[in-house]
Design an enzyme around this catalytic site. Sequence first.
Site, PDB file in Angstrom:
ATOM      1  N   GLU A 101       6.179   5.109   2.442  1.00  0.00           N
ATOM      2  CA  GLU A 101       5.197   5.912   3.124  1.00  0.00           C
ATOM      3  C   GLU A 101       5.047   5.678   4.419  1.00  0.00           C
ATOM      4  O   GLU A 101       5.084   4.746   4.446  1.00  0.00           O
ATOM      5  CB  GLU A 101       4.161   6.713   2.370  1.00  0.00           C
ATOM      6  CG  GLU A 101       2.926   5.226   2.333  1.00  0.00           C
ATOM      7  CD  GLU A 101       1.849   6.232   1.295  1.00  0.00           C
ATOM      8  OE1 GLU A 101       0.286   6.350   1.814  1.00  0.00           O
ATOM      9  OE2 GLU A 101       1.956   6.035   0.028  1.00  0.00           O
ATOM     10  N   CYS A 344      -3.604   4.408   2.470  1.00  0.00           N
ATOM     11  CA  CYS A 344      -2.044   3.645   2.583  1.00  0.00           C
ATOM     12  C   CYS A 344      -1.885   3.996   0.123  1.00  0.00           C
ATOM     13  O   CYS A 344      -3.168   3.431  -0.294  1.00  0.00           O
ATOM     14  CB  CYS A 344      -1.463   2.511   2.760  1.00  0.00           C
ATOM     15  SG  CYS A 344      -3.067   0.823   1.792  1.00  0.00           S
TER      16      CYS A 344
HETATM   17  N1  SAH Z   1      -1.475  -5.364   3.814  1.00  0.00           N
HETATM   18  C1  SAH Z   1      -1.573  -5.205   5.810  1.00  0.00           C
HETATM   19  C2  SAH Z   1      -1.250  -3.913   6.199  1.00  0.00           C
HETATM   20  C3  SAH Z   1      -1.476  -2.455   5.526  1.00  0.00           C
HETATM   21  S1  SAH Z   1      -2.829  -2.124   4.744  1.00  0.00           S
HETATM   22  C4  SAH Z   1      -3.522  -5.082   5.624  1.00  0.00           C
HETATM   23  O1  SAH Z   1      -4.002  -5.719   4.514  1.00  0.00           O
HETATM   24  O2  SAH Z   1      -3.921  -5.084   7.069  1.00  0.00           O
HETATM   25  C5  SAH Z   1      -3.446  -1.275   6.722  1.00  0.00           C
HETATM   26  C6  SAH Z   1      -5.089  -1.209   6.539  1.00  0.00           C
HETATM   27  O3  SAH Z   1      -5.612  -0.685   6.183  1.00  0.00           O
HETATM   28  C7  SAH Z   1      -6.056  -2.223   6.237  1.00  0.00           C
HETATM   29  O4  SAH Z   1      -6.868  -2.560   7.071  1.00  0.00           O
HETATM   30  C8  SAH Z   1      -6.439  -2.583   4.929  1.00  0.00           C
HETATM   31  O5  SAH Z   1      -7.488  -3.000   4.697  1.00  0.00           O
HETATM   32  C9  SAH Z   1      -6.729  -0.690   5.432  1.00  0.00           C
HETATM   33  N2  SAH Z   1      -6.597  -0.015   4.099  1.00  0.00           N
HETATM   34  C10 SAH Z   1      -6.246   0.284   2.790  1.00  0.00           C
HETATM   35  N3  SAH Z   1      -7.412   0.323   2.164  1.00  0.00           N
HETATM   36  C11 SAH Z   1      -7.896   1.692   3.057  1.00  0.00           C
HETATM   37  C12 SAH Z   1      -9.004   1.715   2.919  1.00  0.00           C
HETATM   38  N4  SAH Z   1      -9.780   3.350   1.626  1.00  0.00           N
HETATM   39  N5  SAH Z   1      -9.991   2.938   3.528  1.00  0.00           N
HETATM   40  C13 SAH Z   1      -9.805   2.227   4.486  1.00  0.00           C
HETATM   41  N6  SAH Z   1      -8.855   1.317   4.915  1.00  0.00           N
HETATM   42  C14 SAH Z   1      -7.922   0.760   4.108  1.00  0.00           C
HETATM   43 FE1  SF4 Z   2      -2.008  -5.049   0.477  1.00  0.00          FE
HETATM   44 FE2  SF4 Z   2      -4.712  -4.870   0.703  1.00  0.00          FE
HETATM   45 FE3  SF4 Z   2      -3.027  -4.319   2.669  1.00  0.00          FE
HETATM   46 FE4  SF4 Z   2      -3.508  -2.803   0.011  1.00  0.00          FE
HETATM   47  S1  SF4 Z   2      -5.279  -3.444   1.662  1.00  0.00           S
HETATM   48  S2  SF4 Z   2      -2.021  -2.898   1.745  1.00  0.00           S
HETATM   49  S3  SF4 Z   2      -3.810  -4.193  -0.831  1.00  0.00           S
HETATM   50  S4  SF4 Z   2      -3.178  -6.530   1.936  1.00  0.00           S
END
Ligand code: SAH
Ligand code: SF4
Length: 357
Positions: A101, A344
């Site tokens: 996505e 995400c």
């Molecule tokens: N893997 C990378 C980038 C993708 S996730 C990372 O973890 O930084 C992108 C952002 O969304 C990250 O800061 C992650 O911690 C956040 N994220 C994931 N699940 C979330 C949720 N349920 N609520 C808010 N932020 C979330």
């Molecule tokens: Fe992957 Fe964690 Fe980023 Fe979600 S928040 S995309 S599990 S690294």
Amino acid sequence: MSIDTNPSGSTRTNIRSLSREQLTDAITGLGVPSWRANQVADWVWKKGVTRFDEMTNVPATLRSQLEERFTLGTTTEVARQVSVDGSRKYLLAFEDGVSVECVGMPSPQGRLSVCASTQAGCGMGCAFCATGASGLTRSLTADEIFDQVMHVGDDFGQRVTSVVLMGQGEPFANYDATMAALRHLNSPTAGLGIGARHLTVSTCGVIPGITKFANEPEQFTLAVSLHSAVQATRNALMPGVRRWSLVHLYDVLGTYVAKTGRRPTYEYALMAGVNDTDAELRALCDFCRGTLCHVNLIMLNDVEGSRFSPSTSQRANEFLRALGQVGVEATLRNSRGADIDAACGQLSQRARRGRLS
Ligand code: SAH
Ligand code: SF4
């Protein structure tokens, strides 16, 4: 460069994966004057066409020669959701059927931000993240990362002004493809010409990736998902980065700042009773105090079946104030597209269950 096979059995290259020089060589190699390459480049990178016959100022013979040798992009739109705030979230499938996505977020000032994925799924297993729950399907190629941005810009009919790699996946678990995609997005001649500072990589804290990134010549922006400055809490929330301690992360970020002079952003999704206690706030202030950083406080997005719930906005504002009092720059992110499952991983979950058209 991605290659596929056309119906006649010959292999075709994604034309968007070429450099500007390779495109000119390909065109002149067909016996066509090199100025035609400028027209084709315009359609490929600026106008984002998806079919060669849309290149209306290019002669039909050249269009069919290109068609025989090249593909135009790697994505097909499978589903979309449109938010009341104008954001659009897309589920895009690649040639092997794997989907990811991405989101387009327009601003009233005419800017367009894109949030793109670097992997299908993710192997890091963060406890609060919908993507983490389903594991890693595969890493994306540079073209597949680039094409998400192209798709969104094309759909809005607008120039993309910034990109954050905050969709599915961990960019530093797919380092080379991520850097190649960023360079392509950055290139004014064979790409979208987006300024490096407007291209942001978000990592959950993969230390070797941060070290390498600090040595890249471009001024790309770094965001680090911190979510807790207490080791035991962070270990529980983010098992994929347990092997690197917070002390190590702190040191590496210090080196990053010293080397680049750039300000990293720390993402901190507030979870009630988990990382929003007084002790957690003190630890966060200690981690950031006196360093060059920007703390991005986020209201946790609801993930179906999750054991975490968002903090109150009163608590979020207390965090904001406390960080300010110790001289740490912080903002509370207004959640764009909250009505379209902005966290995400959630769009693909829904599409799998057949709840989207
Ligand atoms: N893997 C990378 C980038 C993708 S996730 C990372 O973890 O930084 C992108 C952002 O969304 C990250 O800061 C992650 O911690 C956040 N994220 C994931 N699940 C979330 C949720 N349920 N609520 C808010 N932020 C979330
Ligand atoms: Fe992957 Fe964690 Fe980023 Fe979600 S928040 S995309 S599990 S690294």
